[in-house]
Design a protein around this motif. Structure first.
Motif, PDB file in Angstrom:
ATOM      1  N   UNK A  53       0.835  -1.204   0.000  1.00  0.00           N
ATOM      2  CA  UNK A  53       0.000   0.000   0.000  1.00  0.00           C
ATOM      3  C   UNK A  53       0.868   1.251   0.000  1.00  0.00           C
ATOM      4  N   UNK A  54       2.001   1.239   0.712  1.00  0.00           N
ATOM      5  CA  UNK A  54       2.898   2.397   0.741  1.00  0.00           C
ATOM      6  C   UNK A  54       3.502   2.649  -0.634  1.00  0.00           C
ATOM      7  N   UNK A  55       3.895   1.555  -1.343  1.00  0.00           N
ATOM      8  CA  UNK A  55       4.455   1.724  -2.690  1.00  0.00           C
ATOM      9  C   UNK A  55       3.415   2.298  -3.651  1.00  0.00           C
ATOM     10  N   UNK A  56       2.177   1.832  -3.527  1.00  0.00           N
ATOM     11  CA  UNK A  56       1.119   2.352  -4.403  1.00  0.00           C
ATOM     12  C   UNK A  56       0.868   3.829  -4.118  1.00  0.00           C
ATOM     13  N   UNK A  57       0.912   4.236  -2.840  1.00  0.00           N
ATOM     14  CA  UNK A  57       0.715   5.644  -2.497  1.00  0.00           C
ATOM     15  C   UNK A  57       1.834   6.511  -3.063  1.00  0.00           C
ATOM     16  N   UNK A  58       3.102   6.025  -2.998  1.00  0.00           N
ATOM     17  CA  UNK A  58       4.215   6.798  -3.559  1.00  0.00           C
ATOM     18  C   UNK A  58       4.079   6.949  -5.067  1.00  0.00           C
ATOM     19  N   UNK A  59       3.630   5.879  -5.751  1.00  0.00           N
ATOM     20  CA  UNK A  59       3.451   5.934  -7.206  1.00  0.00           C
ATOM     21  C   UNK A  59       2.376   6.953  -7.585  1.00  0.00           C
ATOM     22  N   UNK A  60       1.242   6.935  -6.861  1.00  0.00           N
ATOM     23  CA  UNK A  60       0.176   7.892  -7.167  1.00  0.00           C
ATOM     24  C   UNK A  60       0.611   9.319  -6.879  1.00  0.00           C
ATOM     25  N   UNK A  61       1.416   9.518  -5.843  1.00  0.00           N
ATOM     26  CA  UNK A  61       1.860  10.877  -5.503  1.00  0.00           C
ATOM     27  C   UNK A  61       2.820  11.410  -6.555  1.00  0.00           C
ATOM     28  N   UNK A  62       3.733  10.549  -7.072  1.00  0.00           N
ATOM     29  CA  UNK A  62       4.691  10.998  -8.087  1.00  0.00           C
ATOM     30  C   UNK A  62       4.010  11.240  -9.426  1.00  0.00           C
ATOM     31  N   UNK A  63       3.041  10.396  -9.751  1.00  0.00           N
ATOM     32  CA  UNK A  63       2.387  10.541 -11.059  1.00  0.00           C
ATOM     33  C   UNK A  63       1.349  11.652 -11.059  1.00  0.00           C
ATOM     34  N   UNK A  64       0.775  11.968  -9.887  1.00  0.00           N
ATOM     35  CA  UNK A  64      -0.240  13.009  -9.823  1.00  0.00           C
ATOM     36  C   UNK A  64      -1.570  12.589 -10.394  1.00  0.00           C
ATOM     37  N   UNK A  65      -1.773  11.280 -10.609  1.00  0.00           N
ATOM     38  CA  UNK A  65      -3.021  10.776 -11.169  1.00  0.00           C
ATOM     39  C   UNK A  65      -3.362   9.465 -10.481  1.00  0.00           C
ATOM     40  N   UNK A  66      -4.646   9.038 -10.530  1.00  0.00           N
ATOM     41  CA  UNK A  66      -5.028   7.773  -9.909  1.00  0.00           C
ATOM     42  C   UNK A  66      -4.330   6.582 -10.561  1.00  0.00           C
ATOM     43  N   UNK A  67      -3.985   5.616  -9.737  1.00  0.00           N
ATOM     44  CA  UNK A  67      -3.366   4.372 -10.200  1.00  0.00           C
ATOM     45  C   UNK A  67      -4.248   3.236  -9.714  1.00  0.00           C
ATOM     46  N   UNK A  68      -4.687   2.367 -10.642  1.00  0.00           N
ATOM     47  CA  UNK A  68      -5.611   1.294 -10.282  1.00  0.00           C
ATOM     48  C   UNK A  68      -5.005  -0.053 -10.607  1.00  0.00           C
ATOM     49  N   UNK A  69      -5.554  -1.082  -9.995  1.00  0.00           N
ATOM     50  CA  UNK A  69      -5.141  -2.456 -10.241  1.00  0.00           C
ATOM     51  C   UNK A  69      -6.144  -3.397  -9.612  1.00  0.00           C
ATOM     52  N   UNK A  70      -6.079  -4.688 -10.007  1.00  0.00           N
ATOM     53  CA  UNK A  70      -6.984  -5.703  -9.461  1.00  0.00           C
ATOM     54  C   UNK A  70      -6.179  -6.897  -8.988  1.00  0.00           C
ATOM     55  N   UNK A  71      -6.820  -7.639  -8.079  1.00  0.00           N
ATOM     56  CA  UNK A  71      -6.233  -8.885  -7.600  1.00  0.00           C
ATOM     57  C   UNK A  71      -7.375  -9.803  -7.201  1.00  0.00           C
ATOM     58  N   UNK A  72      -7.022 -11.067  -6.924  1.00  0.00           N
ATOM     59  CA  UNK A  72      -8.017 -12.075  -6.558  1.00  0.00           C
ATOM     60  C   UNK A  72      -7.830 -12.422  -5.089  1.00  0.00           C
ATOM     61  N   UNK A  73      -8.948 -12.406  -4.356  1.00  0.00           N
ATOM     62  CA  UNK A  73      -8.902 -12.744  -2.939  1.00  0.00           C
ATOM     63  C   UNK A  73      -8.598 -14.214  -2.764  1.00  0.00           C
ATOM     64  N   UNK A  74      -7.662 -14.552  -1.864  1.00  0.00           N
ATOM     65  CA  UNK A  74      -7.298 -15.933  -1.610  1.00  0.00           C
ATOM     66  C   UNK A  74      -8.367 -16.662  -0.805  1.00  0.00           C
ATOM     67  N   UNK A  75      -9.242 -15.905  -0.097  1.00  0.00           N
ATOM     68  CA  UNK A  75     -10.240 -16.541   0.763  1.00  0.00           C
ATOM     69  C   UNK A  75     -11.428 -17.064  -0.020  1.00  0.00           C
ATOM     70  N   UNK A  76     -12.041 -16.190  -0.847  1.00  0.00           N
ATOM     71  CA  UNK A  76     -13.245 -16.586  -1.572  1.00  0.00           C
ATOM     72  C   UNK A  76     -13.144 -16.394  -3.077  1.00  0.00           C
TER      73      UNK A  76
END
Length: 585
Positions: A53-76
């Motif tokens: 989460x910290x790396x994603x926050x740094x990327x969004x702050x440097x780019x000045x725009x929203x950064x999105x991505x998806x993943x699959x939950x291991x539980x369900x």
């Protein structure tokens, strides 16, 4: 103002209600509105790792725009959207926000819109807090500190809130002693090691500021180290960017020093200095108040005496203090002089002679001419008993006497000497009965045995009431012969002697006093009284117009000369001796 972690967490709680499926959130803020080093807050607060989460926050702050991505939950196996977008909170701070939401990819735009609305709400809340007067923040600080009952809790809470208000790293509190300044507390630290170099450096810096008499500041970029060497040593030993040491000298019994330490972002700006001085000045009276309440009563008494001596020696108002000292001196001299010691007692005026009028035989009240409070002369009719039965008895006895006399004459005429003797004895018996009835008839009228005042007895409304022989019907006391009956407490009876004199003031005649002489003292107190009191009789030396038996008042018996301070305090000292004797093993 400073953006705090609780403020961000409350905002996270609102976002979790707006964004359904919110799993995690992370915010990273930097700027003037947060503490030096930035502010990072995660939701929930028990996350195992926030590296991604910290790396994603740094990327969004440097780019000045929203950064999105998806993943699959291991539980369900559900889809997890990760959205990182930059944040701008006005002049307070900037940074980035990262959220992970359990939602399909087509909800990405809706989540972004909700995050924008949340950012707008956060800016609006910060603007409203900026419009709040600065005094309101310190008002809450003082209220929070006053709500604490223990001194240590008060210091901990006040220094923690003061650290937030001034945006510094740590706040230290020290009090002035004979050997300098003694460190008391450091914010967010529990127990202090007073032998450590760090503590000694803080105490030396505080002592230096106290000797200077005003706020002292030092930063790691200052080149001049000669004026305040202890401040420089504190900055270097703690790897600080700067310190402010604010001494508070005026208005306190014991001066104190508050030291503000800055790990980063220190500056000599007058605004930053004013914030620290204002905070120290506001919280100093609260800390001093709680510290004084914590100190033992003996120390508070010593401090109060010391303060009183200083005020007496002060130049201002010297004339008033001299007048007060003269008054106290005169009072002491007056207390050491001898005075007349008098024993007080409740008193009742009684007649020296009191005559009782009692019922001479069984009968009924036929008439009542006198009542209590009425003045009578000797021989005046007081009451009359019913004499109808006695009159009937007298007529019967007279008839019986006449018959016996006739029978006695016939026996004598017939020379029957035996019967003559019998009739003679019966005739004497009838004569005795007749004399008794005649005597009772003479006593049916109850008359005053002497002139005076009827002090008891009112039968005017009890006509026909039966009375027994010996019943008390009236009491009469003369108007010119009185005595005083006093009830003296057992605590003072040992001081009273026959022949002592005193003064009596009656409730009916409060402007006049009557002198008396003690004539008799009872040897024992009545058992039925609640508090033991002895009966003391006294003779009047003079009389006043208007005296009446039964009047009550206060008598004071003069028992001798004593020191006035003893007269004022002997009751208390005697009671203390008795209690000590009772408790002594």
């Amino acid at each position: 103002m400073i953006i705090s972690e609780p403020f961000i967490r409350s905002w996270f709680a609102l976002q979790s209600q707006l964004i359904s499926g919110l799993q995690h959130a992370y915010i990273d803020l930097h700027g003037a509105g947060v503490l030096p080093g930035g502010l990072t807050v995660s939701y929930p607060d028990n996350l195992d790792s926030t590296v991604e989460l910290s790396l994603a926050a740094q990327l969004a702050r440097r780019s000045g725009a929203p950064v999105t991505g998806t993943s699959i939950s291991k539980e369900d196996g559900a889809t997890i959207l990760r959205i990182a977008c930059p944040m701008q909170l006005g002049e307070h701070a900037d940074g980035a926000l990262v959220v992970e939401v359990k939602a399909p990819p087509d909800r990405q735009a809706a989540v972004l819109q909700l995050l924008k609305w949340g950012e707008s709400w956060l800016n609006l809340a910060l603007e409203q807090r900026d419009e709040e007067p600065e005094s309101e923040g310190y008002k809450r600080l003082i209220q929070t500190g006053m709500a604490q009952k223990d001194y240590r809790d008060t210091v901990t809470v006040v220094l923690a809130l003061l650290r937030v208000r001034t945006a510094c790293t740590r706040v230290a509190l020290g009090y002035s002693t004979e050997n300098g300044v003694k460190l008391d507390t450091i914010s967010e630290l529990g127990e202090l090691d007073f032998r450590s170099t760090r503590v000694k450096s803080i105490e030396s810096a505080m002592t230096e500021a106290l000797q200077h008499g005003s706020t002292v500041s030092c930063s790691n970029s200052d080149n001049d180290t000669g004026e305040f060497p202890q401040q420089r040593r504190l900055v270097e030993s703690g790897s600080l960017s700067g310190v402010f040491c604010v001494p508070i000298l005026q208005g306190l019994c014991n001066p104190l020093v508050i030291c503000f330490e800055f790990a980063n972002g220190f500056s000599h700006e007058s605004s930053r200095r004013a914030v620290c001085e204002e905070g120290a000045t506001i919280v100093a009276p609260l800390l001093e108040l709680h510290r004084e309440q914590k100190r033992p009563w003996l120390h508070r008494l010593k401090a109060l005496c010391h303060e009183g001596i200083q005020q007496l020696l002060d130049v201002n108002g010297r004339q008033k203090r001299i007048g007060l000292m003269v008054f106290v001196l005169l009072l002491v001299l007056f207390a050491q002089s001898d005075g007349e010691y008098r024993v007080p007692a409740s008193a009742t005026l009684e007649g020296t002679v009191q005559r009782a009028v009692i019922a001479p035989f069984e009968g009924y009240i036929l008439d009542a001419r006198a009542r209590a409070g009425q003045q009578v002369a000797e021989g005046d009719l007081l009451a009359r008993l019913d004499d109808r039965e006695l009159l009937g008895e007298r007529r019967r006895l007279r008839a019986e006497q006449g018959e016996l006399a006739e029978q006695h004459r016939q026996a004598v005429a017939t020379l029957d000497h035996g019967k003559a003797k019998i009739f003679e004895a019966q005739l004497e018996q009838a004569q005795a009965k007749l004399s008794l009835v005649q005597d009772q008839l003479s006593r049916t009228e109850l008359r005053a045995p002497l002139g005076g005042l009827v002090i008891s007895g009112d039968w005017s409304r009890s006509l026909g009431v039966p009375v027994q022989r010996g019943d008390l019907l009236f009491q009469i006391a003369p108007l010119d012969e009185y005595q005083i009956v006093m009830k003296v407490s057992d605590k003072d009876i040992a001081e009273v002697k026959v022949g002592q004199q005193g003064l009596l003031t009656l409730s009916a005649l409060p402007r006049d006093t009557v002198r008396f002489t003690v004539s008799g003292i009872s040897t024992m107190a009545p058992v039925e009284t609640i508090e033991p009191a002895f009966r003391v009789e006294a003779a009047l030396q003079e009389t006043l117009l208007g005296l009446r038996p039964g009047m009550q008042g206060v008598a004071k018996i003069v028992v001798g000369e004593h020191r006035r301070w003893w007269i004022w305090t002997h009751d208390l000292t005697d009671w203390l001796r008795l209690q000590l004797w009772r408790l002594w093993p």
